[in-house]
Scaffold this motif. Structure first.
Motif, PDB file in Angstrom:
ATOM      1  N   VAL A   5       0.735  -1.326  -0.010  1.00  0.00           N
ATOM      2  CA  VAL A   5      -0.108  -0.265  -0.070  1.00  0.00           C
ATOM      3  C   VAL A   5       0.881   1.354   0.023  1.00  0.00           C
ATOM      4  O   VAL A   5       0.456   1.994  -0.736  1.00  0.00           O
ATOM      5  N   ILE A   6       1.729   1.199   0.722  1.00  0.00           N
ATOM      6  CA  ILE A   6       2.703   2.479   0.925  1.00  0.00           C
ATOM      7  C   ILE A   6       4.053   2.406   0.266  1.00  0.00           C
ATOM      8  O   ILE A   6       4.880   1.404   0.518  1.00  0.00           O
ATOM      9  N   ARG A   7       4.210   3.191  -0.756  1.00  0.00           N
ATOM     10  CA  ARG A   7       5.544   3.112  -1.523  1.00  0.00           C
ATOM     11  C   ARG A   7       6.882   3.883  -0.699  1.00  0.00           C
ATOM     12  O   ARG A   7       7.919   3.505  -0.755  1.00  0.00           O
ATOM     13  N   ASP A   8       6.644   4.831  -0.112  1.00  0.00           N
ATOM     14  CA  ASP A   8       7.688   5.474   0.585  1.00  0.00           C
ATOM     15  C   ASP A   8       7.024   6.545   1.663  1.00  0.00           C
ATOM     16  O   ASP A   8       5.819   7.015   1.474  1.00  0.00           O
ATOM     17  N   TYR A   9       7.567   7.222   2.589  1.00  0.00           N
ATOM     18  CA  TYR A   9       7.322   8.033   3.536  1.00  0.00           C
ATOM     19  C   TYR A   9       8.521   8.799   4.121  1.00  0.00           C
ATOM     20  O   TYR A   9       9.655   8.172   4.202  1.00  0.00           O
ATOM     21  N   GLU A  10       8.213   9.956   4.517  1.00  0.00           N
ATOM     22  CA  GLU A  10       9.481  10.846   5.143  1.00  0.00           C
ATOM     23  C   GLU A  10       8.783  11.577   6.440  1.00  0.00           C
ATOM     24  O   GLU A  10       7.398  11.631   6.308  1.00  0.00           O
ATOM     25  N   TYR A  11       9.530  11.950   7.187  1.00  0.00           N
ATOM     26  CA  TYR A  11       9.099  12.647   8.310  1.00  0.00           C
ATOM     27  C   TYR A  11      10.027  13.839   8.578  1.00  0.00           C
ATOM     28  O   TYR A  11      11.350  13.756   8.322  1.00  0.00           O
ATOM     29  N   ASP A  12       9.568  15.097   8.943  1.00  0.00           N
ATOM     30  CA  ASP A  12      10.100  16.222   9.408  1.00  0.00           C
ATOM     31  C   ASP A  12       9.907  16.599  10.745  1.00  0.00           C
ATOM     32  O   ASP A  12       8.956  16.710  10.977  1.00  0.00           O
ATOM     33  N   ASP A  13      10.877  16.348  11.550  1.00  0.00           N
ATOM     34  CA  ASP A  13      10.928  16.504  12.986  1.00  0.00           C
ATOM     35  C   ASP A  13      10.434  17.824  13.389  1.00  0.00           C
ATOM     36  O   ASP A  13       9.927  17.855  14.393  1.00  0.00           O
ATOM     37  N   GLU A  14      10.948  18.790  12.551  1.00  0.00           N
ATOM     38  CA  GLU A  14      10.583  20.177  13.235  1.00  0.00           C
ATOM     39  C   GLU A  14       9.194  20.443  12.869  1.00  0.00           C
ATOM     40  O   GLU A  14       8.561  20.997  13.769  1.00  0.00           O
ATOM     41  N   SER A  15       8.685  20.051  11.592  1.00  0.00           N
ATOM     42  CA  SER A  15       7.380  20.523  11.617  1.00  0.00           C
ATOM     43  C   SER A  15       6.470  19.331  11.870  1.00  0.00           C
ATOM     44  O   SER A  15       4.909  19.629  12.001  1.00  0.00           O
ATOM     45  N   ARG A  16       6.734  18.222  12.259  1.00  0.00           N
ATOM     46  CA  ARG A  16       6.052  17.055  12.721  1.00  0.00           C
ATOM     47  C   ARG A  16       4.900  16.747  11.625  1.00  0.00           C
ATOM     48  O   ARG A  16       3.903  16.234  12.012  1.00  0.00           O
ATOM     49  N   VAL A  17       5.521  16.883  10.392  1.00  0.00           N
ATOM     50  CA  VAL A  17       4.652  16.347   9.005  1.00  0.00           C
ATOM     51  C   VAL A  17       5.260  15.113   8.631  1.00  0.00           C
ATOM     52  O   VAL A  17       6.457  15.007   8.504  1.00  0.00           O
ATOM     53  N   LEU A  18       4.302  14.498   8.481  1.00  0.00           N
ATOM     54  CA  LEU A  18       4.646  12.790   7.980  1.00  0.00           C
ATOM     55  C   LEU A  18       3.965  12.829   6.502  1.00  0.00           C
ATOM     56  O   LEU A  18       2.774  13.079   6.352  1.00  0.00           O
ATOM     57  N   CYS A  19       5.099  12.431   5.435  1.00  0.00           N
ATOM     58  CA  CYS A  19       4.441  12.663   4.035  1.00  0.00           C
ATOM     59  C   CYS A  19       4.465  10.949   3.783  1.00  0.00           C
ATOM     60  O   CYS A  19       5.563  10.271   3.949  1.00  0.00           O
ATOM     61  N   ILE A  20       3.499  10.688   3.125  1.00  0.00           N
ATOM     62  CA  ILE A  20       3.162   9.284   2.970  1.00  0.00           C
ATOM     63  C   ILE A  20       2.972   9.256   1.425  1.00  0.00           C
ATOM     64  O   ILE A  20       1.727  10.123   0.866  1.00  0.00           O
ATOM     65  N   ILE A  21       3.511   8.483   0.750  1.00  0.00           N
ATOM     66  CA  ILE A  21       3.601   8.263  -1.071  1.00  0.00           C
ATOM     67  C   ILE A  21       3.056   6.845  -1.050  1.00  0.00           C
ATOM     68  O   ILE A  21       3.486   5.898  -0.575  1.00  0.00           O
ATOM     69  N   PHE A  22       1.851   6.756  -1.521  1.00  0.00           N
ATOM     70  CA  PHE A  22       0.880   5.469  -1.626  1.00  0.00           C
ATOM     71  C   PHE A  22       1.371   4.855  -3.093  1.00  0.00           C
ATOM     72  O   PHE A  22       1.702   5.590  -3.840  1.00  0.00           O
ATOM     73  N   VAL A  23       0.988   3.618  -3.016  1.00  0.00           N
ATOM     74  CA  VAL A  23       1.603   2.986  -4.265  1.00  0.00           C
ATOM     75  C   VAL A  23       0.638   3.428  -5.525  1.00  0.00           C
ATOM     76  O   VAL A  23       0.948   3.436  -6.786  1.00  0.00           O
ATOM     77  N   SER A  24      -0.562   4.008  -5.121  1.00  0.00           N
ATOM     78  CA  SER A  24      -1.312   4.579  -6.142  1.00  0.00           C
ATOM     79  C   SER A  24      -0.799   5.682  -6.913  1.00  0.00           C
ATOM     80  O   SER A  24      -1.195   6.225  -7.875  1.00  0.00           O
ATOM     81  N   GLY A  25       0.174   6.295  -6.109  1.00  0.00           N
ATOM     82  CA  GLY A  25       0.810   7.558  -6.564  1.00  0.00           C
ATOM     83  C   GLY A  25       0.220   8.730  -5.810  1.00  0.00           C
ATOM     84  O   GLY A  25       0.739   9.856  -5.979  1.00  0.00           O
ATOM     85  N   LYS A  26      -0.811   8.630  -5.185  1.00  0.00           N
ATOM     86  CA  LYS A  26      -1.398   9.746  -4.375  1.00  0.00           C
ATOM     87  C   LYS A  26      -0.413  10.134  -3.062  1.00  0.00           C
ATOM     88  O   LYS A  26       0.209   9.281  -2.638  1.00  0.00           O
ATOM     89  N   ILE A  27      -0.354  11.309  -2.818  1.00  0.00           N
ATOM     90  CA  ILE A  27       0.653  11.803  -1.605  1.00  0.00           C
ATOM     91  C   ILE A  27      -0.112  12.653  -0.633  1.00  0.00           C
ATOM     92  O   ILE A  27      -0.764  13.314  -1.089  1.00  0.00           O
ATOM     93  N   TYR A  28       0.053  12.225   0.491  1.00  0.00           N
ATOM     94  CA  TYR A  28      -0.610  12.837   1.694  1.00  0.00           C
ATOM     95  C   TYR A  28       0.510  13.497   2.621  1.00  0.00           C
ATOM     96  O   TYR A  28       1.180  12.753   2.785  1.00  0.00           O
ATOM     97  N   GLU A  29       0.184  14.539   3.361  1.00  0.00           N
ATOM     98  CA  GLU A  29       0.707  15.298   4.367  1.00  0.00           C
ATOM     99  C   GLU A  29      -0.022  15.067   5.588  1.00  0.00           C
ATOM    100  O   GLU A  29      -1.069  15.599   5.575  1.00  0.00           O
TER     101      GLU A  29
END
Length: 69
Positions: A5-29
């Motif tokens: 389901v999840i292709r990749d993900y990143e996390y920014d400690d400072e802003s506490r934003v988790l970015c998730i890239i789904f296999v579908s190509g959709k990207i959510y923060e």
């Protein structure tokens, strides 16, 4: 373990934003995600199950446009 389901993900400690890239190509923060939740995702055997249980519908999110490489 790779996720179906999840292709990749990143996390920014400072802003506490988790970015998730789904296999579908959709990207959510996801906003205001604690570092402990990011670490849980990182170590989860099933990223999709962890996402559904601890992230989805728990944090404010927005869909962002994928980059046009």
């Amino acid at each position: 373990m790779p996720s179906a389901v999840i292709r990749d993900y990143e996390y920014d400690d400072e802003s506490r934003v988790l970015c998730i890239i789904f296999v579908s190509g959709k990207i959510y923060e996801y906003e205001q995600v604690p570092a402990s939740v990011y670490l849980g995702l990182s170590t989860a055997f099933s990223k999709g199950t962890f996402f559904n249980r601890f992230i989805k519908d728990q944090y404010r999110y927005r869909e962002i446009a994928p980059s046009q490489d």
